[in-house]
Scaffold this active site. Structure first.
Site, PDB file in Angstrom:
ATOM      1  N   ILE A 118      -0.065  -4.613  -3.343  1.00 42.59           N
ATOM      2  CA  ILE A 118      -0.981  -3.607  -2.790  1.00 42.59           C
ATOM      3  C   ILE A 118      -2.151  -3.401  -3.755  1.00 42.59           C
ATOM      4  O   ILE A 118      -3.306  -3.299  -3.340  1.00 42.59           O
ATOM      5  CB  ILE A 118      -0.239  -2.280  -2.525  1.00 42.59           C
ATOM      6  CG1 ILE A 118       0.890  -2.480  -1.504  1.00 42.59           C
ATOM      7  CG2 ILE A 118      -1.201  -1.181  -2.073  1.00 42.59           C
ATOM      8  CD1 ILE A 118       0.454  -2.948  -0.141  1.00 42.59           C
ATOM      9  N   LEU A 171       1.198  11.008  -2.641  1.00 39.81           N
ATOM     10  CA  LEU A 171       0.501   9.875  -3.246  1.00 39.81           C
ATOM     11  C   LEU A 171      -0.986  10.197  -3.319  1.00 39.81           C
ATOM     12  O   LEU A 171      -1.542  10.782  -2.388  1.00 39.81           O
ATOM     13  CB  LEU A 171       0.721   8.618  -2.403  1.00 39.81           C
ATOM     14  CG  LEU A 171       2.177   8.265  -2.114  1.00 39.81           C
ATOM     15  CD1 LEU A 171       2.257   7.098  -1.138  1.00 39.81           C
ATOM     16  CD2 LEU A 171       2.917   7.946  -3.398  1.00 39.81           C
ATOM     17  N   GLU A 172      -1.622   9.808  -4.402  1.00 36.51           N
ATOM     18  CA  GLU A 172      -3.054  10.045  -4.631  1.00 36.51           C
ATOM     19  C   GLU A 172      -3.755   8.695  -4.528  1.00 36.51           C
ATOM     20  O   GLU A 172      -4.076   8.071  -5.529  1.00 36.51           O
ATOM     21  CB  GLU A 172      -3.259  10.667  -6.008  1.00 36.51           C
ATOM     22  CG  GLU A 172      -2.441  11.926  -6.222  1.00 36.51           C
ATOM     23  CD  GLU A 172      -1.865  12.011  -7.626  1.00 36.51           C
ATOM     24  OE1 GLU A 172      -1.953  11.031  -8.397  1.00 36.51           O
ATOM     25  OE2 GLU A 172      -1.310  13.063  -7.942  1.00 36.51           O
ATOM     26  N   GLN A 216       8.312  20.017  -0.983  1.00 38.36           N
ATOM     27  CA  GLN A 216       7.196  19.613  -0.124  1.00 38.36           C
ATOM     28  C   GLN A 216       7.665  18.504   0.814  1.00 38.36           C
ATOM     29  O   GLN A 216       8.491  17.680   0.445  1.00 38.36           O
ATOM     30  CB  GLN A 216       5.991  19.166  -0.947  1.00 38.36           C
ATOM     31  CG  GLN A 216       6.202  17.904  -1.747  1.00 38.36           C
ATOM     32  CD  GLN A 216       5.016  17.585  -2.648  1.00 38.36           C
ATOM     33  OE1 GLN A 216       4.082  18.345  -2.796  1.00 38.36           O
ATOM     34  NE2 GLN A 216       5.067  16.421  -3.271  1.00 38.36           N
TER      35      GLN A 216
END
Length: 183
Positions: A102, A126-127, A170
């Site tokens: 990726i 994820l950022e 979360q």
């Protein structure tokens, strides 16, 4: 010590590490692959400064959607969720790393938030960013990264016992809650 494949399977089987949904085929020699969820959140282009201490600026100009895929544009930053929810005991921490295949497309998985404390529970935000000159399509359910697990001494105050654990439990891509810190 980094946990290896058989140790990971053993700790999951005994419930010390919880991963839901868990796919044994995603266990690697020194990590477990994680998959991309289907919730994406991003900031619309604009000139308003985001002040990390000001909730209004952190939460304004935000767009989001649930989708089977997302076209990550060149230079775009997006928050996404992992498909998996995890739960760590008080003596295991994890780091999240991108998959090399990726990364070779120009997609970064995290900016600096790659550490997961002992006691954490929930999905991982994820950022993601695209540093490629071309858009890259990512799909919900695709292996997108890997978790590396480390054993530690037992934490005296693990994340799930902290009164200010902002991201505990979360279940979707979550915006910054830095504004909850003292200035």
């Amino acid at each position: 010590m980094i946990l290896v494949d058989w140790q990971l399977r053993d700790r999951i089987a005994r419930g010390h590490i919880r991963i839901d949904p868990f796919d044994p085929a995603l266990v690697q020699p020194n990590s477990i692959d994680i998959r991309l969820g289907n919730h994406f959140v991003w900031y619309a282009p604009g000139k308003q400064v985001i002040d990390p201490y000001d909730k209004t600026t952190v939460t304004s100009g935000v767009e989001g959607k649930h989708a089977d895929f997302f076209d990550l544009l060149p230079g775009q930053f997006v928050l996404a969720e992992t498909l998996e929810c995890i739960s760590l005991p008080d003596n295991i921490v994890a780091t999240i790393e991108g998959k090399s295949s990726i990364a070779r497309l120009g997609v970064t998985l995290h900016q600096t938030g790659g550490w997961i404390d002992a006691g954490f529970r929930g999905s991982i935000t994820l950022e993601m960013a695209n540093v490629n000159a071309r858009p890259v399509r990512v799909y919900a359910g695709m292996p997108i990264g890997q978790l590396v697990f480390y054993t530690t001494e037992r934490a005296e105050n693990p994340y799930d016992k902290k009164a200010d654990a902002k991201y505990l439990d979360q279940r979707q891509a979550t915006l910054s809650k830095y504004h909850e810190n003292r200035k």
